[in-house]
Enzyme design. Structure first.
Site, PDB file in Angstrom:
ATOM      1  N   ASP A  30      -9.278   5.224  14.292  1.00 26.07           N
ATOM      2  CA  ASP A  30      -8.161   4.748  13.367  1.00 26.07           C
ATOM      3  C   ASP A  30      -8.238   4.443  12.023  1.00 26.07           C
ATOM      4  O   ASP A  30      -6.954   4.103  11.509  1.00 26.07           O
ATOM      5  CB  ASP A  30      -7.929   3.553  14.348  1.00 26.07           C
ATOM      6  N   ARG A  46       0.883  -1.130  -0.149  1.00 19.72           N
ATOM      7  CA  ARG A  46      -0.011  -0.101   0.170  1.00 19.72           C
ATOM      8  C   ARG A  46       1.049   1.426  -0.022  1.00 19.72           C
ATOM      9  O   ARG A  46       2.011   1.445   0.787  1.00 19.72           O
ATOM     10  CB  ARG A  46      -0.972  -0.038   1.272  1.00 19.72           C
TER      11      ARG A  46
END
Length: 479
Positions: free
Chosen positions: A248, A172
């Site tokens: 988060d 990612r």
């Protein structure tokens, strides 16, 4: 190949992360390299596809200059605060500076356990890796700020979820992986020194203009609010439902991050929920702006002591800055909806938008398809749009008002109303095929979604909503 790492987060104090190396896997095998993104990152795609490159992408080898870490953060999960979460199955290898001079994180998701794994295996199954690859790259093509997918590899290992599944690793790419939960981690520990370090780091990395503000922490909050308001408005324009908007999972950089049980609406319904873990609809489509503000309020709480030493004064400052979210979101949402309908911007536009959405809801019309067929109506052919409605009389009345107000032509509308989105049933079909060793549907879907605003008549079937037996009613978290 030498990767030119230029790491900054790993220079912060040790309590910001844990140093941990990826866990070797059995037999890494390449699924996909994002060659265009590799070029943007100054990486050699051919090398990444080589055995040495695949070993790097699987976490088998750590290249010179990398400084692998798992970052610490906390977070509110479905409204309940958890003081320690952190990267439980992701390892940040380091940072590179791309061709535009922008700093980008390279992170391996599914790279093995870390000190934050909370008894998890630290691995990722193939399905969630492919889902994130497909959706994040589709979002980028749609023009939505997002993390990106550089590569996906099979590990040769099996991971235990409901059943034994093929393991995989996603590489990612993100502007950073700093979250609201990162601030919450240190605020919960009353670690003011760490909060100051974090504020300075985020400002230097993402909001450098805030550094010259007389009150940098206040300026930071205002800028994060502005980016999040614009981001969630873009989600609403394309029918995207994040699915798990915990603090988060909210990036300080203003990118869409963590594609777990995410999905796109088919038939328009503001109460739509797909996530199997969202039992009460907290993160339903229509709730996303309010949840974004709720999350940003949690960020403001973390920064109170940096706003002013007097708490009542700090709270008033926070309230004033937070009050900027709703007007910013409303302006971004209204501008986007006007563009989707081809409206120039006049009083009454909101009513016209609301009436159209109400018609879609009443007749259970596909959100994406309705707006795309509106492009044809702008050119005088409303037949296919009318065919979406069981009883088009209400639409006809609305079309009369819209035509008298419309300024954009069909070509302009096609630039903002996609023909193709990552439809849930297409993603699921690609995942099922891939788990059986057939990656052709995954490749084809990626090809289609790379050009979401083009008609692509050879792929017309990919623009169609699912048949009743194809509908995906629930999506699942990858952990």
């Amino acid at each position: 190949m030498q990767i030119q790492f230029d790491n900054s987060y790993a220079t912060l104090p040790d309590r910001f992360f844990a140093r941990v190396a990826p866990t070797p896997v059995a037999a890494p095998r390449l699924i996909k390299i994002n060659r265009a993104l590799a070029e943007q990152l100054r990486l050699d795609a051919d090398w990444l596809a080589s055995p040495e490159g695949v070993a790097f992408l699987a976490g088998q080898s750590v290249p010179d200059g990398a400084d692998p870490i798992a970052t610490a953060y906390a977070g509110h999960q479905f409204g309940h605060f958890v003081p320690q979460l952190g990267d439980g199955r992701a390892i940040l290898l380091g940072e590179v500076v791309d061709r535009d001079g922008q700093r980008r994180d390279l992170q391996l998701k599914g790279a093995g356990p870390t000190p934050f794994s909370r008894r998890g295996d630290g691995r990722a199954a193939l399905g969630p890796v492919l889902r994130e690859y497909i959706v994040s790259e589709a979002m980028a093509a749609l023009g939505v700020p997002t993390t990106r997918a550089l590569a996906a590899v099979l590990t040769g290992d099996r991971v235990q979820r409901e059943t034994m599944l093929p393991g995989a690793v996603l590489t990612r790419v993100a502007a950073s992986h700093i979250r609201i939960g990162t601030f919450q981690f240190f605020a919960a520990r009353e670690d003011t020194d760490a909060l100051r370090h974090l504020v300075d780091h985020v400002i230097a990395r993402h909001y450098p203009d805030a550094a010259t503000d007389p009150h940098p922490a206040r300026a930071l909050l205002a800028r994060v609010i502005a980016r999040q308001a614009a981001l969630v408005a873009r989600w609403m324009h394309i029918g995207f439902i994040h699915g798990v908007m915990n603090t988060d999972n909210m990036s300080i950089a203003g990118e869409t991050i963590d594609y777990g049980p995410c999905a796109f609406m088919d038939a328009y319904n503001p109460a739509t929920v797909f996530s199997s873990i969202d039992q009460n609809g907290r993160y339903a489509y229509a709730n996303q702006p309010g949840i974004a503000l709720w999350n940003l309020t949690r960020l403001a709480e973390c920064l109170l002591q940096l706003f002013d030493p007097d708490q009542p004064t700090a709270i008033e400052i926070a309230k004033e800055i937070l009050s900027e979210f709703s007007p910013a979101f409303d302006a971004a949402y209204t501008a986007g909806m006007r563009a989707k309908l081809g409206l120039a911007g006049h009083d009454g536009d909101d009513d016209l938008v609301g009436e159209f959405l109400q018609l879609l809801a009443e007749h259970e019309v596909d959100f994406t398809l309705a707006f795309r067929r509106l492009c044809d109506a702008a050119e005088g052919d409303a037949g296919e749009l009318r065919a979406l409605f069981t009883e088009p009389a209400g639409l006809d009345a609305w079309l009369g008002k819209w035509q008298s107000r419309r300024s954009g032509d069909g070509a302009a509308l096609r630039k903002v109303n996609p023909a193709f989105i990552p439809r849930n049933h297409r993603i699921e079909a690609a995942i099922v095929a891939a788990t059986q060793g057939d990656f052709a549907p995954f490749e084809t879907l990626g090809t289609v979604l790379a050009r979401p605003y083009d008609d692509q008549p050879e792929f017309a079937a990919y623009a169609e909503p699912p048949q009743p037996e194809q509908r995906v009613l629930q999506t699942f978290c990858g952990t």
